[in-house]
Design an enzyme around this catalytic site. Structure first.
Site, PDB file in Angstrom:
ATOM      1  N   GLU A 118      42.179 -24.056 -48.642  1.00  0.00           N
ATOM      2  CA  GLU A 118      41.906 -25.410 -49.151  1.00  0.00           C
ATOM      3  C   GLU A 118      43.052 -25.915 -50.024  1.00  0.00           C
ATOM      4  O   GLU A 118      43.419 -27.086 -49.987  1.00  0.00           O
ATOM      5  CB  GLU A 118      40.584 -25.422 -49.941  1.00  0.00           C
ATOM      6  CG  GLU A 118      39.361 -25.390 -49.030  1.00  0.00           C
ATOM      7  CD  GLU A 118      38.070 -25.044 -49.755  1.00  0.00           C
ATOM      8  OE1 GLU A 118      37.002 -25.240 -49.154  1.00  0.00           O
ATOM      9  OE2 GLU A 118      38.132 -24.573 -50.913  1.00  0.00           O
ATOM     10  N   SER A 124      46.732 -22.039 -58.218  1.00  0.00           N
ATOM     11  CA  SER A 124      45.871 -23.079 -58.798  1.00  0.00           C
ATOM     12  C   SER A 124      44.721 -22.442 -59.563  1.00  0.00           C
ATOM     13  O   SER A 124      44.102 -21.480 -59.113  1.00  0.00           O
ATOM     14  CB  SER A 124      45.294 -23.963 -57.701  1.00  0.00           C
ATOM     15  OG  SER A 124      44.250 -24.764 -58.233  1.00  0.00           O
ATOM     16  N   HIS A 145      41.964 -23.664 -59.834  1.00  0.00           N
ATOM     17  CA  HIS A 145      40.733 -23.955 -59.092  1.00  0.00           C
ATOM     18  C   HIS A 145      40.262 -22.760 -58.256  1.00  0.00           C
ATOM     19  O   HIS A 145      39.115 -22.712 -57.839  1.00  0.00           O
ATOM     20  CB  HIS A 145      40.906 -25.198 -58.215  1.00  0.00           C
ATOM     21  CG  HIS A 145      40.839 -26.476 -59.011  1.00  0.00           C
ATOM     22  ND1 HIS A 145      39.648 -27.076 -59.366  1.00  0.00           N
ATOM     23  CD2 HIS A 145      41.817 -27.250 -59.547  1.00  0.00           C
ATOM     24  CE1 HIS A 145      39.893 -28.173 -60.082  1.00  0.00           C
ATOM     25  NE2 HIS A 145      41.207 -28.301 -60.207  1.00  0.00           N
ATOM     26  N   ASP A 153      37.349 -30.711 -61.827  1.00  0.00           N
ATOM     27  CA  ASP A 153      37.882 -32.046 -62.089  1.00  0.00           C
ATOM     28  C   ASP A 153      36.728 -33.029 -62.100  1.00  0.00           C
ATOM     29  O   ASP A 153      35.830 -32.940 -61.257  1.00  0.00           O
ATOM     30  CB  ASP A 153      38.866 -32.462 -60.991  1.00  0.00           C
ATOM     31  CG  ASP A 153      40.115 -31.604 -60.971  1.00  0.00           C
ATOM     32  OD1 ASP A 153      40.429 -30.993 -62.014  1.00  0.00           O
ATOM     33  OD2 ASP A 153      40.781 -31.543 -59.916  1.00  0.00           O
ATOM     34  N   GLU A 205      46.261 -33.728 -68.009  1.00  0.00           N
ATOM     35  CA  GLU A 205      45.185 -33.964 -67.054  1.00  0.00           C
ATOM     36  C   GLU A 205      43.865 -34.097 -67.810  1.00  0.00           C
ATOM     37  O   GLU A 205      43.163 -33.100 -68.015  1.00  0.00           O
ATOM     38  CB  GLU A 205      45.090 -32.812 -66.032  1.00  0.00           C
ATOM     39  CG  GLU A 205      46.196 -32.819 -65.003  1.00  0.00           C
ATOM     40  CD  GLU A 205      45.906 -31.902 -63.791  1.00  0.00           C
ATOM     41  OE1 GLU A 205      44.822 -31.285 -63.747  1.00  0.00           O
ATOM     42  OE2 GLU A 205      46.774 -31.833 -62.911  1.00  0.00           O
ATOM     43  N   TRP A 207      41.145 -35.063 -66.880  1.00  0.00           N
ATOM     44  CA  TRP A 207      39.976 -34.842 -66.013  1.00  0.00           C
ATOM     45  C   TRP A 207      39.736 -33.371 -65.667  1.00  0.00           C
ATOM     46  O   TRP A 207      38.741 -33.038 -65.065  1.00  0.00           O
ATOM     47  CB  TRP A 207      40.169 -35.613 -64.700  1.00  0.00           C
ATOM     48  CG  TRP A 207      41.453 -35.249 -63.995  1.00  0.00           C
ATOM     49  CD1 TRP A 207      41.656 -34.182 -63.169  1.00  0.00           C
ATOM     50  CD2 TRP A 207      42.709 -35.904 -64.092  1.00  0.00           C
ATOM     51  NE1 TRP A 207      42.966 -34.139 -62.737  1.00  0.00           N
ATOM     52  CE2 TRP A 207      43.635 -35.196 -63.293  1.00  0.00           C
ATOM     53  CE3 TRP A 207      43.166 -37.056 -64.788  1.00  0.00           C
ATOM     54  CZ2 TRP A 207      44.964 -35.577 -63.160  1.00  0.00           C
ATOM     55  CZ3 TRP A 207      44.493 -37.435 -64.664  1.00  0.00           C
ATOM     56  CH2 TRP A 207      45.375 -36.701 -63.851  1.00  0.00           C
ATOM     57  N   HIS A 208      40.663 -32.508 -66.012  1.00  0.00           N
ATOM     58  CA  HIS A 208      40.563 -31.101 -65.614  1.00  0.00           C
ATOM     59  C   HIS A 208      40.019 -30.233 -66.763  1.00  0.00           C
ATOM     60  O   HIS A 208      40.666 -30.071 -67.790  1.00  0.00           O
ATOM     61  CB  HIS A 208      41.940 -30.599 -65.164  1.00  0.00           C
ATOM     62  CG  HIS A 208      41.971 -29.164 -64.718  1.00  0.00           C
ATOM     63  ND1 HIS A 208      42.154 -28.783 -63.408  1.00  0.00           N
ATOM     64  CD2 HIS A 208      41.852 -27.997 -65.428  1.00  0.00           C
ATOM     65  CE1 HIS A 208      42.145 -27.450 -63.324  1.00  0.00           C
ATOM     66  NE2 HIS A 208      41.959 -26.954 -64.534  1.00  0.00           N
TER      67      HIS A 208
HETATM   68 ZN    ZN Z   1      42.000 -29.732 -61.512  1.00  0.00          ZN
END
Ligand code: ZN
Length: 328
Positions: free
Chosen positions: A157, A182, A184, A191, A238, A240-241
């Site tokens: 992904e 990442s 993630h 996010d 960031e 939003w993270h």
């Molecule tokens: Zn993120």
């Protein structure tokens, strides 16, 4: 003659074995974290013989015992660092630190926020903590207006995402990390966007939304890529993270305005055998003690509280240490 030389060899071997045992026991004694002698001498208890399970006897104060951590324990848990220098370890199978499997957010969330679709997944611990933060936010602002857009990502992904961003912004894009690098991948990062009147907007943390940035640490989250810390994180701001690291780590990071990179470095300065990092949660009054144990590779004896009722957790951080967090 034959008999004599046999006897000499026997004596020689016996001497070597004794010497070996002596040297080996010396190495081990020097290697294993030692007892907290300050505590022992102040009358809290006498040092006792403790076996770490791997057959290594050592003196440890009577309040602690050893658990055996595997190499993979350094690479798992809520404190792991994943950045350009520390790729995520997909295959790590830890023995004392948790490795969670991401689950669908949609089927596990409360009703105080949205999620993009049923495929967005996160670790159960992350979802529970985010539910708490969002319930508090909903109670405060009185509207459902936050949406999770990104959660856990597999290697493939992330690769797909990178290809997309390269096609969009060119080879030197700075939006997506290389697969493996990442945060993630951990299932501890997400996010968020704003979502009002069915319109999605960038989450900047302004106005009502400031609550999220100001209270995330109370639920175990940190703003992973803060403003003016790009030189440390390697990633620009960031808002939003969010990243779950757990309490009390989130509290310390928030109150001291540092990044996870800086916090991990700091924890390495608090080994078991010297002063532990003390953190107080001012909201609940709870007190915590945190210390690090340097990994010895395949098997590391990690001192933890002996008391069955003691509340503690263990996590790796990827940089070579195992972190123990005790709730006092
Ligand atoms: Zn993120």
């Amino acid at each position: 003659m034959r008999k004599n030389s046999g006897g000499f060899v026997y004596v020689l071997i016996t001497c070597l074995v004794f010497l070996n045992v002596f040297v080996y026991s010396k190495i081990i004694t020097n290697h294993i974290p030692e007892a907290n002698y300050e505590k022992a001498e102040s009358g809290a208890g006498n040092a006792v013989e403790t076996d770490d399970g791997g057959g290594r006897a050592n003196t440890l104060d009577e309040n602690h015992k050893y658990i055996n951590a595997a190499d993979a324990d350094v690479k798992s848990g809520n404190l792991i660092l994943v950045n350009a220098s520390y790729p995520y370890d997909f295959d790590a199978s830890p023995s004392v630190s948790p490795k969670e499997d991401p689950v669908s957010v949609y089927y596990n969330k409360t009703d105080s926020y949205f999620v993009k679709d049923i495929n967005v997944s996160l670790n159960p611990t992350t979802i529970t903590a985010f539910n708490g933060l969002m319930d508090a936010f909903y109670e405060k602002v009185g509207k459902k207006c936050v949406i999770i857009t990104q959660g856990h990502r597999t290697y493939d992904e992330q690769k797909e995402m990178l290809d997309l961003k390269v096609a969009q912004y060119g080879e030197d894009q700075k939006v997506a990390q290389k697969p493996g690098f990442s945060e993630h991948h951990t299932g501890y990062a997400l996010d968020i966007s704003t979502y009002e009147n069915q319109i999605m907007g960038t989450f900047t943390g302004e106005d009502d939304y400031a609550f999220v940035h100001e209270n995330a640490h109370k639920y175990g989250f940190i703003l992973r890529y803060p403003e003016e810390k790009e030189d440390v994180t390697g990633i620009s701001y960031e808002p939003w993270h969010l990243r779950y690291v757990g309490i009390p780590h989130s509290i310390y990071i928030y109150e001291n305005g540092i990044t996870l990179e800086e916090y991990i470095k700091l924890l390495s300065l608090y080994p078991f055998e010297s002063g532990h990092l003390k953190i107080q949660d001012k909201d609940t009054g709870e007190e915590y003690e945190v210390y690090s144990v340097k990994s010895e590779g395949k098997a590391t004896p990690v001192p933890v509280p002996k008391d069955e009722n003691a509340v503690y957790s263990v996590s790796g951080e990827k940089a070579g240490n195992i972190i123990v967090t005790i709730q006092k």
